[in-house]
Design an enzyme around this catalytic site. Structure first.
Site, mmCIF file in Angstrom:
data_model
loop_
_atom_site.group_PDB
_atom_site.id
_atom_site.type_symbol
_atom_site.label_atom_id
_atom_site.label_comp_id
_atom_site.label_asym_id
_atom_site.label_seq_id
_atom_site.Cartn_x
_atom_site.Cartn_y
_atom_site.Cartn_z
ATOM 1 N N ASP A 37 0.833 -1.012 0.154
ATOM 2 C CA ASP A 37 0.012 -0.030 -0.117
ATOM 3 C C ASP A 37 0.900 1.280 -0.021
ATOM 4 O O ASP A 37 1.198 1.777 1.168
ATOM 5 C CB ASP A 37 -1.002 0.197 1.274
ATOM 6 N N HIS A 38 1.242 1.784 -1.204
ATOM 7 C CA HIS A 38 2.138 2.845 -1.486
ATOM 8 C C HIS A 38 1.595 4.064 -2.129
ATOM 9 O O HIS A 38 0.645 3.717 -2.780
ATOM 10 C CB HIS A 38 3.364 2.376 -2.182
ATOM 11 N N GLU A 105 6.814 4.756 6.264
ATOM 12 C CA GLU A 105 7.922 5.384 5.413
ATOM 13 C C GLU A 105 7.787 6.949 4.952
ATOM 14 O O GLU A 105 6.675 6.819 4.402
ATOM 15 C CB GLU A 105 8.429 4.161 4.327
ATOM 16 N N ASN A 108 6.028 7.689 1.303
ATOM 17 C CA ASN A 108 4.773 7.561 1.309
ATOM 18 C C ASN A 108 3.825 8.565 2.207
ATOM 19 O O ASN A 108 3.023 9.314 1.684
ATOM 20 C CB ASN A 108 4.118 6.408 1.559
#
Length: 328
Positions: A37-38, A105, A108
């Site tokens: 899921d980016h 991260e 994102n």
């Protein structure tokens, strides 16, 4: 033997092509699926990043596979929205969905314009989000003021069986710290001693539920081409934390990985033209106690990998492709 699943990499593949791939994965014998899921890819060669939750609805409606997704609540996603999305998929596809909740991260999460918090703050925020999501999935009305804010939220369409909330971890301390809240643990291929230590830390701290492993691999009948694919697509994914958490764009990852050689990617990706070697590697991982293993071929073309592994690798692991439906 563990469940052998197919990992769907939204950063690398157009969502329509990925939907075709996961349907074919079921046809050739894979028995589960998961996806990333980016908001952005890891590097410019990957070049995609479809919205995972839209895709999950289509994928779950057109296959019979159980699915998982790796998600980072707290910045790009409000935890109440994650809870609503998970509850809806759980209600539509009972018993077929789990979500792994991580601290995220920068590549994102920076899109919201908020500053990127320190790791200890991100971890604390994640814990708040997990508690909020779990309460909402239990049907509670939630108000919360902390690192995230929730005002009288309630999920009106609930699933009879709340989706499992899994902890993603790439380090032993993270696995140990997640043991008190997680319904399971998911990690990536690493040296066997590291994986043993991670599993032991999670279990010794009281961690419950299933153990899940995502394996990055590159297969092509030509050995040089298999290595070329791994380097082209995954050269930016060889960095340990905290660097991989803190770089904030595909361009930054490109700069950081400018001097990564082909041979360097073999520490992060299992590269071989030999299907028996791939089967042996996977058998070794199964021997470490993982309940589910998800295979991620890091190339953008998936069908050759799926066909080869469906015919030659899955049977060696005790997995047999389902019989095709017979028209009546």
């Amino acid at each position: 033997m563990p469940v052998i699943g197919f990992h769907n990499s939204h950063e690398q593949i157009h969502p329509a092509e990925l939907l075709t791939a996961v349907r074919h994965a079921e046809e050739v014998g894979f028995s589960a699926a998961m996806c990333s899921d980016h908001f952005a890819p890891w590097n410019l060669a990957q070049g995609h990043s479809g919205f995972a939750w839209s895709w999950l609805g289509a994928a779950m409606a057109t296959t019979s596979l159980p699915f998982g997704v790796v998600n980072a609540p707290g910045q790009r996603y409000h935890p109440a929205i994650v809870a609503q999305a998970a509850a809806t998929l759980g209600a539509m596809f009972p018993g077929r969905f789990w979500v792994a909740l991580g601290s995220g991260e920068a590549v994102n999460e920076h899109i919201t314009g908020q500053g990127w918090p320190r790791k200890d703050v991100r971890d604390a925020r994640l814990r708040e989000c997990v508690a909020i999501i779990r309460a909402l999935l239990a049907g509670e009305e939630v108000t919360h003021h902390g690192l995230v804010t929730v005002d009288r939220a309630r999920i009106w369409t609930l699933s009879d069986q709340p989706p499992a909330l899994i902890a993603p971890a790439v380090t032993v301390p993270t696995a140990r710290a997640a043991a008190d809240w997680a319904d399971g643990l998911v990690t990536i291929n690493q040296p066997h001693d590291t994986l043993r230590e991670m599993v032991a830390a999670y279990r010794d701290a009281g961690g419950r539920g299933k153990l899940v492993l995502q394996v990055h691999l590159s297969y092509d009948p030509d050995a040089d081409r298999a290595l070329e694919i791994a380097h082209e697509q995954w050269h930016s994914n060889v960095f340990p934390p905290p660097l991989c958490w803190d770089l904030d764009s595909p361009h930054a990852f490109e700069q950081a990985s400018a001097h990564v050689r082909r041979a360097d990617v073999t520490g992060a990706v299992l590269v071989s033209a030999d299907l028996a070697q791939h089967a042996a590697w996977l058998d070794e991982y199964a021997g470490l106690g993982f309940d589910e293993i998800y295979l991620h071929h890091v190339g953008q073309e998936q069908r050759r990998f799926l066909d080869a592994f469906g015919e030659h690798v899955l049977p060696q692991l005790g997995v047999v492709a389902p019989e095709p439906a017979v028209a009546i």
